[in-house]
Scaffold this active site. Structure first.
Site, PDB file in Angstrom:
ATOM      1  N   THR A 305       0.836  -1.199   0.000  1.00  0.00           N
ATOM      2  CA  THR A 305       0.000   0.000   0.000  1.00  0.00           C
ATOM      3  C   THR A 305       0.871   1.249   0.000  1.00  0.00           C
ATOM      4  OG1 THR A 305      -0.134   0.429   2.387  1.00  0.00           O
ATOM      5  CG2 THR A 305      -1.622  -1.240   1.482  1.00  0.00           C
ATOM      6  N   ASP A 306       0.254   2.380  -0.263  1.00  0.00           N
ATOM      7  CA  ASP A 306       0.900   3.651   0.023  1.00  0.00           C
ATOM      8  C   ASP A 306       0.569   4.013   1.480  1.00  0.00           C
ATOM      9  OD1 ASP A 306       2.315   6.009  -0.245  1.00  0.00           O
ATOM     10  OD2 ASP A 306       1.349   6.602  -2.108  1.00  0.00           O
ATOM     11  N   TRP A 307       1.088   5.127   1.914  1.00  0.00           N
ATOM     12  CA  TRP A 307       1.057   5.572   3.307  1.00  0.00           C
ATOM     13  C   TRP A 307      -0.370   5.658   3.859  1.00  0.00           C
ATOM     14  CZ3 TRP A 307       5.247   6.699   6.453  1.00  0.00           C
ATOM     15  CH2 TRP A 307       5.011   7.426   7.618  1.00  0.00           C
TER      16      TRP A 307
END
Length: 404
Positions: A305-307
């Site tokens: 995932t991203d942040w």
């Protein structure tokens, strides 16, 4: 009779197409696969889930003394079995020696507690930009303007060398978002608006970062993480991390094409677009994550995932009824590693979801295989940390001349 023969012929064609598997994006290594299966059989559910969790380095940092906290390491690695950390120690760029010291401490703890090395990641998108005295290169938009494939690959090779000199084996690059809206504030990170240019530059960046054998990344190369899958550079509002409205045909022919090329070139991991397209969040889009990437391309790499984007399915997008439900949606869609990034609740929630039958053990095992496969391909089990003194070209005049 003619109608019958036509029916039989079409049936055999459709059957053959259904049974035919696509050529693997990366050839499977039987030795690595055997090690994965042996390790997987001995892991507890908690250990498996921990491998799917990535936290920022700040969660194990003693902020009063600028050092890692043994008590916090006990919680993160000892209790939650977390398999990945990211970001800059102590909040500012560090010398390579500081990175090496910090990561060596983490690896020793990880091997002691779970017998599996941690994988540490950094956003080194235009050179080893989080490391003091390293070589910086042009941002993606200027690199693309050279139309120079060889230069793109050489710059990526140097980035890999100088990142390995920090004991870091993984970078969240290249950025290959088609920048087609001049209001988008991250245009400078991308290779611009053109599909072909993005694909060509991304392929060379992947090869430069990883070397020629994705199953055996050597001591002078690192893993790429192609991003952001996909349509990130055309938000309707023009603002970062906000929705896009891309047609299916444009998504397939324009935005997907560079990712497909990079995966065919051996990209080992991929990061997902933070936002959504036409109302469907990318982090919960099984058709794209599992269908287009893993099944259609027969790709055995890892999706991260991203942040904080699993939590965003609940807090921002409102498509999940709770943070726990957001975990269910994302993992079932095909997410293999969650960049949480600041708490262990993901591990608690995912364990409960498995025990409740909302997430299958088959999906967990698939995700963990992909995480372990990346670690084996990077040689982290044999060399979880290494002597950085051999990287004597770090910050050299030779590298500076390439940048110039």
């Amino acid at each position: 009779m003619k109608k019958l023969l036509t029916t039989l012929l079409l049936g055999s064609i459709f059957s053959a197409c259904a049974e035919r598997q696509p050529v693997p994006a990366i050839p499977s290594d039987p030795e690595i696969e055997g090690k994965i299966e042996k390790l997987l059989k001995g892991m507890t559910l908690e250990e498996k889930i921990g491998q799917m969790c990535e936290l920022t380095i700040g969660v194990v940092t003693d902020k009063n003394n600028n050092k890692l906290s043994e008590a916090l390491l006990d919680t993160v690695i000892g209790k939650y079995k977390v398999g990945s950390l990211l970001n800059i120690p102590f909040g500012v760029s560090q010398k390579k020696e500081v990175f090496a010291e910090v990561i060596t401490q983490i690896q020793k703890k990880s091997l002691e507690e779970i017998g599996i090395p941690c994988i540490y990641g950094l956003d080194q998108i235009h050179g080893a930009s989080y490391t003091q005295d390293a070589t910086y290169f042009p941002q993606g938009i200027n690199m693309a303007a050279t139309f120079n494939r060889e230069l793109a690959r050489r710059c990526a090779e140097i980035t890999a060398y100088e990142t390995r000199a920090c004991c870091v084996p993984w970078t969240f690059a290249p950025v290959m978002d088609l920048g087609r809206d001049p209001r988008w504030p991250r245009m400078w990170e991308s290779f611009g608006e053109d599909t072909y240019v993005n694909a060509q530059m991304a392929v060379q960046a992947v090869r430069g970062l990883q070397g020629d054998n994705p199953n055996k990344v050597d001591e002078y190369h690192i893993s790429s993480c192609i991003k952001h899958f996909m349509g990130y550079g055309v938000p309707v509002s023009g603002k970062d991390r906000t929705p896009s409205s891309i047609t299916d045909i444009d998504m397939r022919e324009k935005y997907f094409a560079p990712f497909k090329a990079a995966i065919r070139a051996g990209a080992l991991s991929l990061m997902v677009n933070s936002a959504n397209n036409s109302g469907v969040a990318f982090h919960a889009n099984k058709e794209l994550l599992t269908g287009w990437l893993k099944e259609d391309l027969n790709w055995d790499g890892m999706i991260v995932t991203d942040w904080n984007d699993i939590n965003n399915l609940y807090f921002r997008d409102h498509i999940a009824s709770s943070k726990k439900d957001a975990v269910r949606l994302a993992v079932n869609a095909g997410i293999d590693m969650a960049m949480i990034p600041s708490e262990g609740q993901f591990c608690i929630d995912l364990k409960e979801l498995v025990e409740e039958g909302a997430v299958s053990m088959e999906r967990i095992d698939d995700a963990v295989r992909r995480v372990l496969r990346l670690k084996f391909r990077l040689g982290l089990f044999e060399n979880p940390y290494w002597d950085i003194r051999k990287y004597d070209k770090f910050g050299s005049r030779e590298f500076a001349e390439v940048a110039l």
